[in-house]
Motif scaffolding. Structure first.
Motif, mmCIF file in Angstrom:
data_model
loop_
_atom_site.group_PDB
_atom_site.id
_atom_site.type_symbol
_atom_site.label_atom_id
_atom_site.label_comp_id
_atom_site.label_asym_id
_atom_site.label_seq_id
_atom_site.Cartn_x
_atom_site.Cartn_y
_atom_site.Cartn_z
ATOM 1 N N ARG A 114 34.793 70.348 15.151
ATOM 2 C CA ARG A 114 35.447 70.082 13.876
ATOM 3 C C ARG A 114 34.651 69.059 13.055
ATOM 4 N NH1 ARG A 114 39.425 70.557 17.699
ATOM 5 N NH2 ARG A 114 41.049 72.146 17.290
ATOM 6 N N SER A 115 34.151 68.029 13.719
ATOM 7 C CA SER A 115 33.302 67.050 13.025
ATOM 8 C C SER A 115 31.984 67.706 12.600
ATOM 9 C CB SER A 115 33.008 65.856 13.936
ATOM 10 O OG SER A 115 34.204 65.182 14.273
ATOM 11 N N VAL A 118 32.349 69.238 9.216
ATOM 12 C CA VAL A 118 32.224 68.269 8.132
ATOM 13 C C VAL A 118 30.759 68.074 7.760
ATOM 14 C CG1 VAL A 118 32.595 65.861 7.455
ATOM 15 C CG2 VAL A 118 34.358 67.085 8.754
ATOM 16 N N VAL A 145 34.020 60.576 5.048
ATOM 17 C CA VAL A 145 34.921 61.699 5.306
ATOM 18 C C VAL A 145 35.085 61.910 6.806
ATOM 19 C CG1 VAL A 145 35.213 64.194 5.055
ATOM 20 C CG2 VAL A 145 34.440 62.828 3.104
ATOM 21 N N ALA A 146 33.934 61.837 7.538
ATOM 22 C CA ALA A 146 34.004 62.017 8.998
ATOM 23 C C ALA A 146 34.836 60.925 9.639
ATOM 24 C CB ALA A 146 32.589 62.029 9.583
ATOM 25 N N PHE A 180 38.643 61.628 8.721
ATOM 26 C CA PHE A 180 39.120 62.792 9.438
ATOM 27 C C PHE A 180 39.254 62.479 10.922
ATOM 28 C CE2 PHE A 180 37.997 66.934 11.527
ATOM 29 C CZ PHE A 180 39.178 67.583 11.232
ATOM 30 N N ARG A 203 42.666 62.026 13.755
ATOM 31 C CA ARG A 203 42.706 62.776 15.016
ATOM 32 C C ARG A 203 42.800 61.845 16.215
ATOM 33 N NH1 ARG A 203 37.729 66.218 15.291
ATOM 34 N NH2 ARG A 203 38.797 67.115 17.100
#
Length: 606
Positions: free
Chosen positions: A188-189, A192, A287-288, A291, A295
């Motif tokens: 998922r990362s 990004v 952003v990373a 996000f 999580r």
């Protein structure tokens, strides 16, 4: 009214674009072929360098993953009293760092070894090629351009091979390994990061397109500077004689201003690209982080993995700037390689014979058999020339400027090949004669009497470097140069280009005569060898001439008719044709062109 059809402008532009694209591809293939031939002898070292950089970058990328492992596995184990995993991860991190450093150092040394060997090979190829190319090439290709090939162009290639390829290989592999590691660690990362690649690619592509144009213009501007500087320094006497310093300074200043403006435009381009790249990288990390933090809070992502993803995301953009800078170096080196490959692709217009005929002991019988010649696609200079010069005869060529005298001499020395007909030496066509035998049999002495850096002795022995000191001094004595050489500070060992070693024009000419005497050719050509001398200097050289011309075929090109007096035969040329032919005394007694020239010369002495 004309009915000739013409292609629409759009179609013509399309055809021209197609031709330009085809030519560009051909030039690119030529450059890559040259680069491949340079790297081929070093393919083992090159392959080993590739292996080293792959291992080194893989070890370098392992760091963040080991940090994640230490936080998520080693730290909890240590809290429970088990320090084994922590020490194991720490040892792995140190080992990876050592491996990365060692492989990088070994790779840089290997790359430097290959690059220096390639540059040495290329430098020697350029020098060898410029030596082999015919006089026709050198009369049209300025010395400044050749110097540019050997200096700024090779320097651009050196920058590419020494550091540019290193940056590209390391950067590309580091980014590839970083992206793969991030996807393996947390896909998922990785998404990004994948989204951020789009803007990075767009701004980098924008930068590359504009920098490509600027760097090609920069190479042209740099070459123009070098050519202008070399021409001014080569012609410094004429510059100072005609007071051209201020004007030349203005012209050179214009060239430097053009180069400065191009460099400034390049810096402005970098001023947009660097901040843009930094902004994209920081936004992506932010952003990373946001996000990943959500999580971590909901328990779907471990803290160590978050730290690792941030490290990978931050590191991913670091090589992009270096790779973009490499692209600049690549463009500069690519333009340089195109120019060098073009030079190396030049084919001599005068080629060695496929089946050379040996003539170890030439007698000197020269014959022109229906010879026609013109320079390139220009007008015909010598139309259907017939001439027979028996061995041992001294022939003087006279006539107005542009009559074809020097052209005839260049054909006898085979600086050029005839367009039609044949020139023979002792019955052997010059085009079939082996090059060593031709150079040994035919020697030209020009009015420049060029002396190379080094001693007088070395300059006399130019054609025969293995000549003994006795032979060199015998040659100098024969042409009357021995006495003035002994008066020089170090005699025959005087460096002609150092203080105290300078010689006059007449003395330089005598040294060149001694050089020709030592070479002992069967045919000697003197191309206005006394035209730049004053009367005392000419008389000094004249005595050396009589010894030099004895027992050999000689062709003398002279504007001064005093030099013609020692000839057995005079040829008067006009428009590439021989219009008078006979002994000097016979022609003087007549009423033709030579008689008029002689009368005018005699009157000028009164």
């Amino acid at each position: 009214m004309s009915t000739q059809a013409t292609a629409p402008i759009g179609v013509a532009d399309e055809e021209n674009s197609h031709l330009d694209a085809t030519r560009s591809r051909a030039i690119r293939r030529r450059s890559l072929k040259l680069l491949g031939s340079l790297l081929r002898p070093h393919r083992v070292d090159f392959t080993l360098a590739i292996v080293l950089v792959v291992v080194g970058q893989a070890a370098r990328v392992a760091g963040p993953a080991l940090v994640a492992l230490a936080i998520d596995r080693g730290l909890p184990a240590a809290l429970d009293g088990d320090w084994g995993p922590t020490w194991l991860v720490a040892g792995g991190y140190v080992g990876a760092a050592i491996a990365a450093g060692a492989c990088t150092a070994a790779y840089i040394r290997m790359a430097a070894k290959v690059s220096q060997a390639v540059l040495l090979d290329l430098r020697q190829r350029v020098f060898r090629q410029t030596q082999l190319l015919s006089l026709e090439f050198h009369e049209s290709y300025t010395s400044g351009r050749i110097i540019s090939r050997q200096t700024s162009d090779l320097e651009a290639l050196r920058d590419l091979l020494d550091s540019g390829i290193t940056s590209l290989a390391q950067g590309f592999l580091f980014m590839a390994f970083t992206g793969v590691s991030l996807f393996i660690l947390d896909w998922r990362s990785g998404l990004v990061l994948l989204v951020a690649v789009g803007p990075v690619w767009a701004i980098t592509r924008w930068f590359q397109k504009r920098s490509q144009v600027l760097y090609r213009i920069s190479r042209v501007a740099s070459a123009r500077l070098i050519v202008n500087f070399v021409e001014n320094m080569t012609g410094i006497r004429a510059v100072q004689a005609f007071r051209r310093e201020r004007y030349n300074e203005q012209v050179y200043g214009g060239f430097t201003e053009d180069y400065r403006e191009i460099s400034a435009r390049t810096m402005r381009l970098n001023g947009v690209y660097d901040p843009g790249l930094t902004l994209i990288g920081n936004v992506t990390v932010a952003v990373a982080l946001g996000f990943g933090a959500f999580r971590v809070l909901d328990g779907s992502l471990e803290v160590g993995v978050l730290v690792a993803t941030l490290l990978y995301t931050k590191r991913f953009f670091q090589p992009v700037r270096d790779m973009a800078m490499f692209y600049n170096a690549f463009q500069s080196a690519s333009a340089a390689l195109e120019k060098i490959s073009g030079l190396l692709e030049e084919v001599p217009s005068v080629r060695p014979p496929a089946r050379p005929v040996a003539l170890p002991s030439a007698q000197g019988h020269v014959r022109f058999d229906d010879v026609t010649f013109g320079y390139g696609s220009g007008r015909t200079i010598l139309p259907h020339l017939e001439l027979d010069v028996p061995a041992g005869q001294t022939v003087a060529l006279v006539g107005s400027t542009g009559a074809g005298k020097s052209t005839l001499a260049k054909l006898v020395t085979r600086f050029y090949d005839v367009t039609a007909g044949a020139i023979t030496l002792d019955g052997v066509d010059l085009r079939d004669l082996s090059t060593p035998d031709l150079r040994r049999a035919v020697v030209m002495v020009t009015q420049e009497a060029y002396l190379f850096s080094g001693s007088v002795r070395e300059n006399i022995a130019l054609a025969r470097p293995d000549a003994s000191d006795e032979e060199i001094e015998r040659a100098a004595r024969a042409v009357g140069a021995h006495d003035f050489i002994l008066d020089l500070p170090d005699g025959y060992d005087t460096d002609v280009n150092k203080r105290g070693g300078r010689v006059s024009a007449g003395q330089r000419q005598l040294i060149s005569f001694a050089r020709a005497f030592l070479a002992d050719p069967a045919v000697l050509i003197l191309d206005e060898a006394t035209s730049s001398l004053d009367i005392p200097g000419e008389r000094l050289v004249q005595r050396g001439l009589e010894t030099l011309l004895a027992n050999r075929t000689a062709i003398i090109i002279a504007h001064r008719l005093s030099t013609v007096a020692i000839a057995d035969r005079v040829l008067v040329m006009a428009d590439g044709r021989i219009v008078e032919d006979g002994p000097p005394a016979e022609l003087i007694a007549g009423s033709g062109r030579f008689a008029a020239l002689h009368a005018a010369w005699r009157d000028s002495l009164v």
